[in-house]
Design a protein around this motif. Structure first.
Motif, PDB file in Angstrom:
ATOM      1  N   TYR A  76      35.579   7.264  23.147  1.00  0.00           N
ATOM      2  CA  TYR A  76      34.362   7.016  22.377  1.00  0.00           C
ATOM      3  C   TYR A  76      33.759   8.341  21.928  1.00  0.00           C
ATOM      4  CZ  TYR A  76      34.486   2.251  24.166  1.00  0.00           C
ATOM      5  OH  TYR A  76      34.861   0.963  24.459  1.00  0.00           O
ATOM      6  N   GLU A  77      33.459   8.438  20.642  1.00  0.00           N
ATOM      7  CA  GLU A  77      32.709   9.579  20.110  1.00  0.00           C
ATOM      8  C   GLU A  77      31.384   9.032  19.597  1.00  0.00           C
ATOM      9  OE1 GLU A  77      32.858  13.065  16.678  1.00  0.00           O
ATOM     10  OE2 GLU A  77      34.515  11.642  16.830  1.00  0.00           O
ATOM     11  N   VAL A  78      30.282   9.582  20.080  1.00  0.00           N
ATOM     12  CA  VAL A  78      28.951   9.127  19.682  1.00  0.00           C
ATOM     13  C   VAL A  78      28.316  10.210  18.811  1.00  0.00           C
ATOM     14  CG1 VAL A  78      26.663   8.435  20.488  1.00  0.00           C
ATOM     15  CG2 VAL A  78      28.700   7.754  21.781  1.00  0.00           C
ATOM     16  N   ILE A  79      27.955   9.813  17.594  1.00  0.00           N
ATOM     17  CA  ILE A  79      27.333  10.724  16.634  1.00  0.00           C
ATOM     18  C   ILE A  79      25.923  10.219  16.352  1.00  0.00           C
ATOM     19  CG2 ILE A  79      27.454  11.697  14.308  1.00  0.00           C
ATOM     20  CD1 ILE A  79      30.520  10.972  14.446  1.00  0.00           C
ATOM     21  N   GLU A  80      24.939  11.046  16.629  1.00  0.00           N
ATOM     22  CA  GLU A  80      23.549  10.671  16.340  1.00  0.00           C
ATOM     23  C   GLU A  80      23.159  11.240  14.984  1.00  0.00           C
ATOM     24  OE1 GLU A  80      19.104  10.682  18.369  1.00  0.00           O
ATOM     25  OE2 GLU A  80      20.728  11.778  19.336  1.00  0.00           O
ATOM     26  N   PHE A  81      22.425  10.444  14.196  1.00  0.00           N
ATOM     27  CA  PHE A  81      21.911  10.943  12.930  1.00  0.00           C
ATOM     28  C   PHE A  81      20.590  10.267  12.604  1.00  0.00           C
ATOM     29  CE2 PHE A  81      23.778   7.083  11.462  1.00  0.00           C
ATOM     30  CZ  PHE A  81      23.214   6.778  10.226  1.00  0.00           C
ATOM     31  N   ILE A  82      19.840  10.894  11.725  1.00  0.00           N
ATOM     32  CA  ILE A  82      18.561  10.341  11.279  1.00  0.00           C
ATOM     33  C   ILE A  82      18.724   9.930   9.822  1.00  0.00           C
ATOM     34  CG2 ILE A  82      16.121  10.832  10.847  1.00  0.00           C
ATOM     35  CD1 ILE A  82      16.351  12.950  13.117  1.00  0.00           C
ATOM     36  N   PRO A  83      18.710   8.629   9.536  1.00  0.00           N
ATOM     37  CA  PRO A  83      18.850   8.183   8.151  1.00  0.00           C
ATOM     38  C   PRO A  83      17.614   8.574   7.339  1.00  0.00           C
ATOM     39  CG  PRO A  83      18.989   6.315   9.691  1.00  0.00           C
ATOM     40  CD  PRO A  83      18.594   7.519  10.461  1.00  0.00           C
ATOM     41  N   SER A  84      17.805   9.452   6.383  1.00  0.00           N
ATOM     42  CA  SER A  84      16.685   9.883   5.541  1.00  0.00           C
ATOM     43  C   SER A  84      16.725   9.237   4.164  1.00  0.00           C
ATOM     44  CB  SER A  84      16.685  11.409   5.413  1.00  0.00           C
ATOM     45  OG  SER A  84      17.912  11.860   4.896  1.00  0.00           O
ATOM     46  N   LYS A  85      17.848   8.658   3.805  1.00  0.00           N
ATOM     47  CA  LYS A  85      17.977   7.973   2.523  1.00  0.00           C
ATOM     48  C   LYS A  85      18.944   6.812   2.718  1.00  0.00           C
ATOM     49  CE  LYS A  85      18.537   9.012  -2.355  1.00  0.00           C
ATOM     50  NZ  LYS A  85      17.208   8.600  -2.761  1.00  0.00           N
ATOM     51  N   THR A  86      18.601   5.654   2.155  1.00  0.00           N
ATOM     52  CA  THR A  86      19.444   4.467   2.259  1.00  0.00           C
ATOM     53  C   THR A  86      19.376   3.680   0.967  1.00  0.00           C
ATOM     54  OG1 THR A  86      17.677   3.052   3.082  1.00  0.00           O
ATOM     55  CG2 THR A  86      18.982   4.224   4.746  1.00  0.00           C
ATOM     56  N   ALA A  87      20.280   2.733   0.820  1.00  0.00           N
ATOM     57  CA  ALA A  87      20.165   1.731  -0.233  1.00  0.00           C
ATOM     58  C   ALA A  87      18.927   0.886   0.081  1.00  0.00           C
ATOM     59  CB  ALA A  87      21.413   0.868  -0.279  1.00  0.00           C
ATOM     60  N   ALA A  89      18.454  -2.217   0.416  1.00  0.00           N
ATOM     61  CA  ALA A  89      18.681  -3.282   1.394  1.00  0.00           C
ATOM     62  C   ALA A  89      18.673  -2.746   2.827  1.00  0.00           C
ATOM     63  CB  ALA A  89      19.993  -3.990   1.100  1.00  0.00           C
ATOM     64  N   LEU A  90      18.853  -1.439   3.002  1.00  0.00           N
ATOM     65  CA  LEU A  90      18.897  -0.832   4.337  1.00  0.00           C
ATOM     66  C   LEU A  90      17.706   0.061   4.621  1.00  0.00           C
ATOM     67  CD1 LEU A  90      22.678   0.107   4.405  1.00  0.00           C
ATOM     68  CD2 LEU A  90      21.574  -1.922   5.389  1.00  0.00           C
ATOM     69  N   ALA A  91      16.649  -0.081   3.845  1.00  0.00           N
ATOM     70  CA  ALA A  91      15.464   0.778   4.005  1.00  0.00           C
ATOM     71  C   ALA A  91      14.873   0.694   5.410  1.00  0.00           C
ATOM     72  CB  ALA A  91      14.414   0.428   2.962  1.00  0.00           C
ATOM     73  N   PHE A  92      15.049  -0.411   6.077  1.00  0.00           N
ATOM     74  CA  PHE A  92      14.514  -0.568   7.445  1.00  0.00           C
ATOM     75  C   PHE A  92      15.123   0.438   8.419  1.00  0.00           C
ATOM     76  CE2 PHE A  92      18.329  -3.095   7.483  1.00  0.00           C
ATOM     77  CZ  PHE A  92      18.823  -2.977   8.767  1.00  0.00           C
ATOM     78  N   LEU A  93      16.233   1.054   8.057  1.00  0.00           N
ATOM     79  CA  LEU A  93      16.887   2.032   8.940  1.00  0.00           C
ATOM     80  C   LEU A  93      16.238   3.416   8.874  1.00  0.00           C
ATOM     81  CD1 LEU A  93      20.638   1.200   8.253  1.00  0.00           C
ATOM     82  CD2 LEU A  93      19.240   0.502  10.209  1.00  0.00           C
ATOM     83  N   GLN A  94      15.475   3.671   7.830  1.00  0.00           N
ATOM     84  CA  GLN A  94      14.858   4.992   7.666  1.00  0.00           C
ATOM     85  C   GLN A  94      13.754   5.199   8.683  1.00  0.00           C
ATOM     86  OE1 GLN A  94      13.745   6.005   3.668  1.00  0.00           O
ATOM     87  NE2 GLN A  94      15.460   4.872   2.810  1.00  0.00           N
ATOM     88  N   GLN A  95      13.679   6.437   9.152  1.00  0.00           N
ATOM     89  CA  GLN A  95      12.637   6.758  10.127  1.00  0.00           C
ATOM     90  C   GLN A  95      11.520   7.540   9.470  1.00  0.00           C
ATOM     91  OE1 GLN A  95      14.274   8.534  13.630  1.00  0.00           O
ATOM     92  NE2 GLN A  95      15.720   6.875  13.905  1.00  0.00           N
TER      93      GLN A  95
END
Length: 95
Positions: A76-87, A89-95
């Motif tokens: 398992y490789e775990v990559i953390e990221f902060i979504p700063s831009k989305t489509a 439909a995925l705006a709920f993922l932005q912090q």
């Protein structure tokens, strides 16, 4: 937000033996709101999970419950990221 990359460490026939338990585990994590998307790599050498958790440590504890990890079928490789831009439909993922 996390991307989890699974890479199988055994023959696919052994993975298939534990697939039903892995799918049940995935369903539990979707119901808990931890997993947002998942699927097989192409070619089928592992999988990818998009997850949200309070911390890397929390996610690692959750991943430790995966039958694939318990049976040592994948790395398992775990990559953390902060979504700063989305489509849109995925705006709920932005912090």
């Amino acid at each position: 937000m996390f991307v989890v990359l699974l890479s199988y460490t055994c023959d696919i026939s052994k993975v298939e033996q534990h697939l039903a338990a892995h799918v049940a585990y995935l369903e539990q994590q979707y119901a808990a709101g931890v997993f947002l998307a998942s699927g097989r790599k192409v070619p089928r050498t592992g999988g990818v999970i998009l997850a949200q958790a309070d911390s890397r440590e929390q996610l690692l504890q959750i991943l430790a419950q995966d039958p694939f990890q318990q049976q040592q079928l994948a790395d398992y490789e775990v990559i953390e990221f902060i979504p700063s831009k989305t489509a849109a439909a995925l705006a709920f993922l932005q912090q």
